[in-house]
Write a protein that holds these residues in place. Structure first.
Motif, PDB file in Angstrom:
ATOM      1  N   ARG A  54     139.990  25.034  56.173  1.00  0.00           N
ATOM      2  CA  ARG A  54     141.363  24.559  56.346  1.00  0.00           C
ATOM      3  C   ARG A  54     141.996  25.274  57.543  1.00  0.00           C
ATOM      4  O   ARG A  54     141.966  26.494  57.647  1.00  0.00           O
ATOM      5  CB  ARG A  54     142.189  24.827  55.090  1.00  0.00           C
ATOM      6  N   LEU A  55     142.588  24.490  58.434  1.00  0.00           N
ATOM      7  CA  LEU A  55     143.274  25.016  59.599  1.00  0.00           C
ATOM      8  C   LEU A  55     144.690  24.468  59.597  1.00  0.00           C
ATOM      9  O   LEU A  55     144.893  23.255  59.696  1.00  0.00           O
ATOM     10  CB  LEU A  55     142.550  24.582  60.886  1.00  0.00           C
ATOM     11  N   ASP A  56     145.685  25.337  59.463  1.00  0.00           N
ATOM     12  CA  ASP A  56     147.084  24.938  59.528  1.00  0.00           C
ATOM     13  C   ASP A  56     147.575  25.153  60.950  1.00  0.00           C
ATOM     14  O   ASP A  56     147.418  26.242  61.508  1.00  0.00           O
ATOM     15  CB  ASP A  56     147.928  25.766  58.551  1.00  0.00           C
ATOM     16  N   ILE A  57     148.156  24.104  61.539  1.00  0.00           N
ATOM     17  CA  ILE A  57     148.613  24.200  62.925  1.00  0.00           C
ATOM     18  C   ILE A  57     149.997  23.573  63.080  1.00  0.00           C
ATOM     19  O   ILE A  57     150.300  22.559  62.451  1.00  0.00           O
ATOM     20  CB  ILE A  57     147.632  23.518  63.900  1.00  0.00           C
ATOM     21  N   PRO A  58     150.815  24.181  63.930  1.00  0.00           N
ATOM     22  CA  PRO A  58     152.111  23.568  64.233  1.00  0.00           C
ATOM     23  C   PRO A  58     151.939  22.310  65.079  1.00  0.00           C
ATOM     24  O   PRO A  58     150.927  22.156  65.783  1.00  0.00           O
ATOM     25  CB  PRO A  58     152.858  24.646  65.017  1.00  0.00           C
ATOM     26  N   ALA A  59     152.913  21.433  65.018  1.00  0.00           N
ATOM     27  CA  ALA A  59     152.889  20.218  65.835  1.00  0.00           C
ATOM     28  C   ALA A  59     152.733  20.594  67.303  1.00  0.00           C
ATOM     29  O   ALA A  59     153.289  21.583  67.766  1.00  0.00           O
ATOM     30  CB  ALA A  59     154.176  19.433  65.629  1.00  0.00           C
ATOM     31  N   GLY A  60     151.943  19.814  68.031  1.00  0.00           N
ATOM     32  CA  GLY A  60     151.754  20.037  69.458  1.00  0.00           C
ATOM     33  C   GLY A  60     150.652  21.008  69.828  1.00  0.00           C
ATOM     34  O   GLY A  60     150.373  21.215  71.008  1.00  0.00           O
ATOM     35  N   THR A  61     149.999  21.606  68.847  1.00  0.00           N
ATOM     36  CA  THR A  61     148.919  22.555  69.117  1.00  0.00           C
ATOM     37  C   THR A  61     147.695  21.827  69.666  1.00  0.00           C
ATOM     38  O   THR A  61     147.302  20.783  69.153  1.00  0.00           O
ATOM     39  CB  THR A  61     148.529  23.297  67.825  1.00  0.00           C
ATOM     40  N   VAL A  62     147.094  22.370  70.707  1.00  0.00           N
ATOM     41  CA  VAL A  62     145.836  21.829  71.233  1.00  0.00           C
ATOM     42  C   VAL A  62     144.698  22.481  70.449  1.00  0.00           C
ATOM     43  O   VAL A  62     144.631  23.702  70.329  1.00  0.00           O
ATOM     44  CB  VAL A  62     145.698  22.115  72.743  1.00  0.00           C
ATOM     45  N   ILE A  63     143.829  21.654  69.909  1.00  0.00           N
ATOM     46  CA  ILE A  63     142.774  22.098  68.996  1.00  0.00           C
ATOM     47  C   ILE A  63     141.441  22.145  69.740  1.00  0.00           C
ATOM     48  O   ILE A  63     141.086  21.186  70.442  1.00  0.00           O
ATOM     49  CB  ILE A  63     142.669  21.111  67.812  1.00  0.00           C
ATOM     50  N   PRO A  64     140.669  23.196  69.581  1.00  0.00           N
ATOM     51  CA  PRO A  64     139.338  23.220  70.202  1.00  0.00           C
ATOM     52  C   PRO A  64     138.437  22.154  69.570  1.00  0.00           C
ATOM     53  O   PRO A  64     138.338  22.069  68.351  1.00  0.00           O
ATOM     54  CB  PRO A  64     138.803  24.617  69.895  1.00  0.00           C
ATOM     55  N   SER A  65     137.817  21.345  70.405  1.00  0.00           N
ATOM     56  CA  SER A  65     136.905  20.323  69.908  1.00  0.00           C
ATOM     57  C   SER A  65     135.623  20.982  69.414  1.00  0.00           C
ATOM     58  O   SER A  65     135.128  21.933  70.009  1.00  0.00           O
ATOM     59  CB  SER A  65     136.568  19.338  71.020  1.00  0.00           C
ATOM     60  N   ILE A  66     135.077  20.428  68.332  1.00  0.00           N
ATOM     61  CA  ILE A  66     133.773  20.897  67.867  1.00  0.00           C
ATOM     62  C   ILE A  66     132.666  19.939  68.308  1.00  0.00           C
ATOM     63  O   ILE A  66     131.517  20.117  67.950  1.00  0.00           O
ATOM     64  CB  ILE A  66     133.746  21.120  66.341  1.00  0.00           C
ATOM     65  N   SER A  67     133.024  18.944  69.137  1.00  0.00           N
ATOM     66  CA  SER A  67     132.011  17.993  69.601  1.00  0.00           C
ATOM     67  C   SER A  67     130.936  18.617  70.486  1.00  0.00           C
ATOM     68  O   SER A  67     129.820  18.090  70.514  1.00  0.00           O
ATOM     69  CB  SER A  67     132.669  16.802  70.309  1.00  0.00           C
ATOM     70  N   PRO A  68     131.184  19.746  71.178  1.00  0.00           N
ATOM     71  CA  PRO A  68     130.061  20.378  71.873  1.00  0.00           C
ATOM     72  C   PRO A  68     129.000  20.934  70.913  1.00  0.00           C
ATOM     73  O   PRO A  68     127.848  21.105  71.285  1.00  0.00           O
ATOM     74  CB  PRO A  68     130.723  21.519  72.655  1.00  0.00           C
ATOM     75  N   VAL A  69     129.399  21.180  69.667  1.00  0.00           N
ATOM     76  CA  VAL A  69     128.470  21.691  68.654  1.00  0.00           C
ATOM     77  C   VAL A  69     127.910  20.534  67.828  1.00  0.00           C
ATOM     78  O   VAL A  69     126.704  20.412  67.644  1.00  0.00           O
ATOM     79  CB  VAL A  69     129.162  22.716  67.733  1.00  0.00           C
ATOM     80  N   PHE A  70     128.793  19.708  67.294  1.00  0.00           N
ATOM     81  CA  PHE A  70     128.420  18.515  66.529  1.00  0.00           C
ATOM     82  C   PHE A  70     128.877  17.306  67.343  1.00  0.00           C
ATOM     83  O   PHE A  70     130.056  16.932  67.302  1.00  0.00           O
ATOM     84  CB  PHE A  70     129.087  18.507  65.149  1.00  0.00           C
ATOM     85  N   PHE A  71     127.964  16.694  68.084  1.00  0.00           N
ATOM     86  CA  PHE A  71     128.313  15.590  68.983  1.00  0.00           C
ATOM     87  C   PHE A  71     129.082  14.492  68.247  1.00  0.00           C
ATOM     88  O   PHE A  71     130.024  13.912  68.786  1.00  0.00           O
ATOM     89  CB  PHE A  71     127.053  15.023  69.640  1.00  0.00           C
ATOM     90  N   CYS A  72     128.704  14.219  67.007  1.00  0.00           N
ATOM     91  CA  CYS A  72     129.336  13.146  66.236  1.00  0.00           C
ATOM     92  C   CYS A  72     130.831  13.387  66.006  1.00  0.00           C
ATOM     93  O   CYS A  72     131.575  12.452  65.720  1.00  0.00           O
ATOM     94  CB  CYS A  72     128.628  12.953  64.904  1.00  0.00           C
TER      95      CYS A  72
END
Length: 125
Positions: A54-72
């Motif tokens: 679970r990741l709680d983030i405020p509105a407007g936060t840029v999230i690191p993509s996990i697509s470099p690890v899990f392409f799907c």
């Protein structure tokens, strides 16, 4: 079922750890809160074992993509950009909020509903 909290700077390293341990990415879920903040849930499995983060983030936060690890992950992350207006950093393929639509628009909340809707610029006119 295990649910663990993670921080923004742990998203990609956690995905890498899960990958290295033989887990697959099931999906990612978004919970939008009334004040505009979001909770992202990352769902992984290995055999019959499931692990959730679970990741709680405020509105407007840029999230690191996990697509470099899990392409799907590029599909669900692009979908989250389209439907929830989230922004991911490092997407391997970024449809720039046009995964479902031919042009960029703004996601909006339907009144009295818990799902998101989408308006293209043509509909705004």
């Amino acid at each position: 079922m295990q649910m663990q909290d993670i921080k923004l700077n742990e998203v990609r390293s956690t995905a890498q750890k899960m990958h290295d341990e033989g887990y697959t990415l099931l999906t990612q879920s978004v919970v939008r809160h009334c004040e505009g903040d979001n909770t992202l849930l990352y769902h992984y499995s290995k055999g019959v074992e499931e692990v959730h983060y679970r990741l709680d983030i405020p509105a407007g936060t840029v999230i690191p993509s996990i697509s470099p690890v899990f392409f799907c992950a590029l599909l669900v992350e692009n979908e989250n950009q389209d439907l929830f207006g989230l922004k991911y950093d490092g997407l391997v393929v970024d449809f720039n909020r046009t995964l479902y639509y031919d042009e960029v628009g703004e996601p909006t909340r339907a009144p009295f509903c818990t799902f998101s809707t989408f308006k293209t610029s043509k509909e705004k006119e």
